[in-house]
Design a protein around this motif. Sequence first.
Motif, PDB file in Angstrom:
ATOM      1  N   LEU A  51     -30.864   7.818 -10.159  1.00 32.44           N
ATOM      2  CA  LEU A  51     -31.314   7.810 -11.562  1.00 32.44           C
ATOM      3  C   LEU A  51     -32.541   6.942 -11.498  1.00 32.44           C
ATOM      4  CD1 LEU A  51     -30.421   7.703 -14.513  1.00 32.44           C
ATOM      5  CD2 LEU A  51     -29.362   5.447 -14.088  1.00 32.44           C
ATOM      6  N   THR A  53     -35.009   5.332 -14.575  1.00 27.56           N
ATOM      7  CA  THR A  53     -35.051   4.947 -15.773  1.00 27.56           C
ATOM      8  C   THR A  53     -36.633   4.418 -15.965  1.00 27.56           C
ATOM      9  OG1 THR A  53     -34.345   2.482 -15.217  1.00 27.56           O
ATOM     10  CG2 THR A  53     -32.675   4.326 -16.032  1.00 27.56           C
ATOM     11  N   VAL A 102     -32.263  12.249 -13.214  1.00 29.57           N
ATOM     12  CA  VAL A 102     -31.439  12.142 -12.302  1.00 29.57           C
ATOM     13  C   VAL A 102     -31.690  13.209 -11.288  1.00 29.57           C
ATOM     14  CG1 VAL A 102     -29.541  11.081 -13.591  1.00 29.57           C
ATOM     15  CG2 VAL A 102     -29.434  13.527 -13.358  1.00 29.57           C
ATOM     16  N   LEU A 151     -24.346  10.410 -18.974  1.00 26.35           N
ATOM     17  CA  LEU A 151     -25.584  11.015 -19.127  1.00 26.35           C
ATOM     18  C   LEU A 151     -25.632  12.304 -19.495  1.00 26.35           C
ATOM     19  CD1 LEU A 151     -26.207   9.451 -15.640  1.00 26.35           C
ATOM     20  CD2 LEU A 151     -27.079   8.455 -17.586  1.00 26.35           C
TER      21      LEU A 151
END
Length: 160
Positions: A51, A53, A102, A151
């Motif tokens: 992931l 971010t 992702v 998600l």
Amino acid sequence: MSDENRAEKPKLPPRWFIRSAWWVHRRLYRVSGGRVGLWRPRANRWGTLRLTTTGRRTGQQRSVIIAYLDDGPNLFTLAMNGWGEGEPAWWLNLQTHPDATVDMVGGRRLVRGRAATGDERLRLWARWREIDTNLDAFAALRSSETAVVVLEPRKRDAAP
């Protein structure tokens, strides 16, 4: 007190061991160019994804490898911080900047993160409990509720 009446706390490895395992996992992923370290979920096991971010304070891209399960077109995970106290940084980042990416065995996806609530949270928690029968005992080690993070896929034109 009988063994049946005594709720045993699950035993976690020391924090340094958990953090070292995460470091090694991320390092294997980097050194292998992404060929090692990610896998799909199976009937009785979660999968792993990377992931990425946007940092809530720095605005820089931050990546972490986390466990996940599929839920139709969505993915979901637990913001557990290795069952330690506090929220994991990636979850705090998603709360500020919900758009993320992702990397999975099947490729890259653009996603938007949010907390599951109500019946959805109960349903997803129960799904995770099917894989990890100690889930509730581990969650009880934390002083705050563990967020179930969904998600959801997002369109390609909405850049992070």
